[in-house]
Design a protein around this motif. Structure first.
Motif, PDB file in Angstrom:
ATOM      1  N   TYR A 362       0.836  -1.197   0.000  1.00 52.13           N
ATOM      2  CA  TYR A 362       0.000   0.000   0.000  1.00 52.13           C
ATOM      3  C   TYR A 362       0.873   1.251   0.000  1.00 52.13           C
ATOM      4  O   TYR A 362       1.853   1.336   0.741  1.00 52.13           O
ATOM      5  N   GLU A 377      -3.334   3.393  -1.734  1.00 48.61           N
ATOM      6  CA  GLU A 377      -3.589   2.696  -3.004  1.00 48.61           C
ATOM      7  C   GLU A 377      -3.002   1.297  -2.899  1.00 48.61           C
ATOM      8  O   GLU A 377      -1.845   1.125  -2.508  1.00 48.61           O
ATOM      9  N   HIS A 430      -7.844   2.603  -2.445  1.00 50.36           N
ATOM     10  CA  HIS A 430      -7.960   2.727  -3.894  1.00 50.36           C
ATOM     11  C   HIS A 430      -7.508   1.413  -4.532  1.00 50.36           C
ATOM     12  O   HIS A 430      -6.419   0.914  -4.228  1.00 50.36           O
ATOM     13  N   ASN A 432      -7.025  -0.583  -8.316  1.00 49.59           N
ATOM     14  CA  ASN A 432      -6.981  -0.461  -9.775  1.00 49.59           C
ATOM     15  C   ASN A 432      -7.793  -1.575 -10.425  1.00 49.59           C
ATOM     16  O   ASN A 432      -7.680  -2.748 -10.059  1.00 49.59           O
ATOM     17  N   GLU A 464     -10.057   2.666  -9.341  1.00 54.06           N
ATOM     18  CA  GLU A 464      -9.275   3.481 -10.277  1.00 54.06           C
ATOM     19  C   GLU A 464      -9.275   2.829 -11.652  1.00 54.06           C
ATOM     20  O   GLU A 464      -8.952   1.650 -11.795  1.00 54.06           O
ATOM     21  N   ASP A 494      -7.370   7.448 -13.397  1.00 52.48           N
ATOM     22  CA  ASP A 494      -5.919   7.395 -13.239  1.00 52.48           C
ATOM     23  C   ASP A 494      -5.231   7.952 -14.482  1.00 52.48           C
ATOM     24  O   ASP A 494      -5.805   7.991 -15.571  1.00 52.48           O
TER      25      ASP A 494
END
Length: 660
Positions: A362, A377, A430, A432, A464, A494
């Motif tokens: 992270y 993230e 967050h 992806n 994201e 992003d």
């Protein structure tokens, strides 16, 4: 009507079977035979002229004596036009001369070789059109056995032959583009390799893959995608040399076989020309679309077709490896060790999920004004049993090639939600999401299940996506996004500003946050043009009521510039590298010591690594922490961990700058 054609028959050739009713007298049978012999000319003429098969009487030298109506219809000539002409009048001009075939009649027959071509052959009509016929011949003899003339028969099989040719063409031709397909490529490449060896030259392969075609296909539909591929094929067809062959391998992949290539410069020139013809916009449904292609090149002569194809594919894979477009890569040798490693890595990934080899690291996201921690993230890492800790690029590449991207994405989503549920309630996570995963059926149900099983509030999860995903989102993607955002999950864009139409992307989906790409942030202090662009992106985001995060901040000058120009949130090495999350106990200890939580890097409590690999952390003296603080309250020095491999550990866990 022409005069009857006389045919001599010996008595031995007269049928000896009884004529008439059983028991007829010998005299009656003989009278019947005499009558038959007297009318034989009229009988032969009737059978010849009414035959449903094209027939001609031909002398032994190959000149037509008489042709029946069916022969006239087949050849497109009248009986008068055929009479006296040699039968080679019907031969197709592209076929080799009959004299070169070495055909010989039986001893003493002395027949023209054209009469001996029994079987299927190609002929030509009077109008020049092509026909196929099965030829056969029968010799009519005198009473003494000497050949008198030949009955030539032709059976028209043009329709059958065309149907067979069409089946063969379909088998070796791509039905969409009309180019040769993968099956035809094998024969073509084998021929090119053999020819290159005789001529002392080389065979070049140009392997093209259309960039972003899947996104275009999703946005415009499959019919428009097919039209686009047909136009690409047309441009490749007319932009290659006569001796080159353009092939469609499937989907959005094409390959050009270039014969008689002298060197790599010549092959590069061909690749550049092909890319240049693809630069011109394509028109599909009155909409202009600009495409590019990634290219893999290989060149050789003394190797098998399979090796050449494998090298071209390897070069193309490298051309697309970093996500860039219109890139050309050359493979100048045989299959290299790196290619073998990549294949093995794809195989290993199949077992990584089952063997608990994947980890989530992270990276902190902070409030730029006072560096308050806002969330993290999630970035996936692979603890490979023999290769150590692998970065996201290697994981995603292997997942894409193995079609495991959706399964990998589901694991990341569930694990990130589970981890975040144990954090303080004001921290967000967050995650992806790939375009392929987002467009799949059941994605919204997957998100709902991950939230329910972990107990994480929907408002604490932000998904994201890339700008191209938003720009070319299909209806399935739009529906999935609508369902998850209605439930309270937010959406972040992003790499903001690197795509094709930032404003269009923002309007297509309910975007909550935009993340300015690190490539802009890196030059924001030194390049005025980049600074103006970033300032415009900040104003655009704020004007649309969006939260803005700047990625890739590595020093205080960048942070100060962004803060002065209204950027509220930040992410980058200046605030923390990707690392395993601290445990709740360590977070609490950090709060008691008034130290930022992100500097207390510890093990995941529910998934610890062996203690001998990573020593347990301990905090530095509070006085040292105070001495190391700058005037913003952020720790400028490094904290201390016990153990022999502290520096090596964080070097290993450190992310590439491209991933910030």
């Amino acid at each position: 009507m022409r005069d009857p054609v006389l045919v001599s028959l010996s008595a031995s050739e007269v049928p000896r079977t009884p004529v008439g009713t059983p028991g007829a007298s010998v005299g009656q049978r003989m009278r019947a035979i005499d009558t038959l012999l007297a009318d034989r000319g009229q009988l032969f003429q009737a059978l010849f002229l009414s035959a449903p098969i094209p027939k001609a009487l031909v002398d032994l030298d190959g000149h037509v004596l008489v042709a029946n109506p069916m022969m006239c219809a087949l050849t497109g000539r009248t009986a008068e036009e055929l009479a006296g002409r040699h039968v080679d009048l019907l031969a197709h001009p592209d076929d080799p001369p009959v004299g070169d075939l070495g055909l010989d009649a039986d001893q003493g027959e002395h027949l023209d070789p054209n009469l001996l071509l029994d079987g299927e052959r190609r002929l030509r009509r009077s109008d020049g059109t092509e026909l196929w016929a099965i030829q056969s011949h029968e010799i009519v003899r005198h009473n003494n056995g000497e050949p008198q003339f030949v009955v030539l028969s032709l059976v028209d099989v043009t329709d059958r032959r065309r149907a067979e040719d069409d089946l063969v063409r379909r088998a070796f031709t791509d039905p969409l583009t009309g180019l040769p397909n993968r099956r035809a490529l094998t024969d073509r490449l084998r021929h090119a390799v053999a020819l290159s060896r005789r001529r002392g030259l080389q065979v070049g392969l140009v392997h093209l893959n259309i960039d972003r075609f899947k996104a275009v296909n999703e946005a415009l539909g499959h019919e428009a995608g097919d039209m686009l591929l047909s136009q690409v094929a047309d441009r490749l067809r007319w932009s290659t040399r006569v001796e080159d062959t353009a092939v469609r391998l499937g989907a959005d992949e094409f390959l050009v076989v270039a014969e008689d290539v002298e060197d790599l410069d010549g092959l590069r020139a061909l690749a550049d020309r092909l890319l240049s013809v693809l630069d011109e916009p394509f028109l599909v449904h009155e909409r202009e679309i600009t495409l590019s292609a990634s290219v893999g090149l290989t060149l050789g002569s003394d190797m098998t077709p399979d090796d050449l194809l494998r090298q071209a594919q390897s070069a193309l894979t490298r051309a697309k490896a970093d996500g860039s477009r219109a890139r050309i890569e050359v493979h100048e040798g045989a299959l290299v060790h790196g290619d073998v490693d990549a294949l093995q890595l794809e195989t290993d990934l199949k077992h990584a999920l089952e063997n608990e080899e994947l980890r989530l690291f992270y990276q902190p996201i902070v409030q730029l004004r006072d560096e308050t921690l806002l969330g993290y993230e999630a970035l996936v890492r692979w603890q490979h049993p023999t290769r150590g800790l692998l970065p996201p690029a290697a994981i995603h590449s292997a997942a894409e090639d193995n079609r495991l991207s959706s399964k990998l994405g589901a694991w990341v989503l569930h694990r990130a939600c589970t981890d975040a549920a144990a954090w303080p309630e004001d921290l967000r996570v967050h995650v992806n999401i790939s375009a392929r995963h987002l467009a799949e059926d059941g994605f919204s149900e997957l998100v709902a299940a991950a939230l329910e099983e972990s107990g994480l509030a929907p408002g604490r999860l932000e998904l994201e996506i890339t700008e191209s995903t938003a720009l070319f989102a299909a209806e399935a993607t739009l529906h999935s996004v609508a369902v998850v955002t209605d439930a309270g999950v937010t959406l972040a864009l992003d790499d903001f500003g690197t795509g094709y139409s930032a404003i269009t992307a923002l309007h297509r989906l309910p975007i909550h946050t935009v993340k300015i790409d690190r490539s802009f942030v890196a030059d924001v202090v030194t390049e005025p043009a980049t600074a103006a662009l970033v300032q415009g992106l900040l104003q655009l985001g704020r004007g649309m009521g969006l939260q803005v995060i700047a990625e890739g901040i590595e020093d205080l000058d960048q942070a100060a510039w962004l803060l002065d120009h209204g950027c509220a949130m930040a992410q980058g090495y200046a605030f923390g590298r990707p690392a395993p999350l601290p445990s709740p106990a360590e977070v609490l200890m950090g709060e008691l010591l008034d130290a930022p939580a992100e500097i207390v890097a510890g093990e995941l409590m529910d998934d610890p690594l062996p203690p001998q690999q990573i020593p347990a952390p301990r905090l530095v003296d509070p006085q040292l922490l105070a001495d190391g603080d700058d005037d913003t309250g952020r720790l400028t020095g490094e904290f201390v961990m016990t153990g022999d491999s502290t520096g090596e550990l964080f070097d290993e866990l450190a992310d590439d700058p491209d991933e910030d």
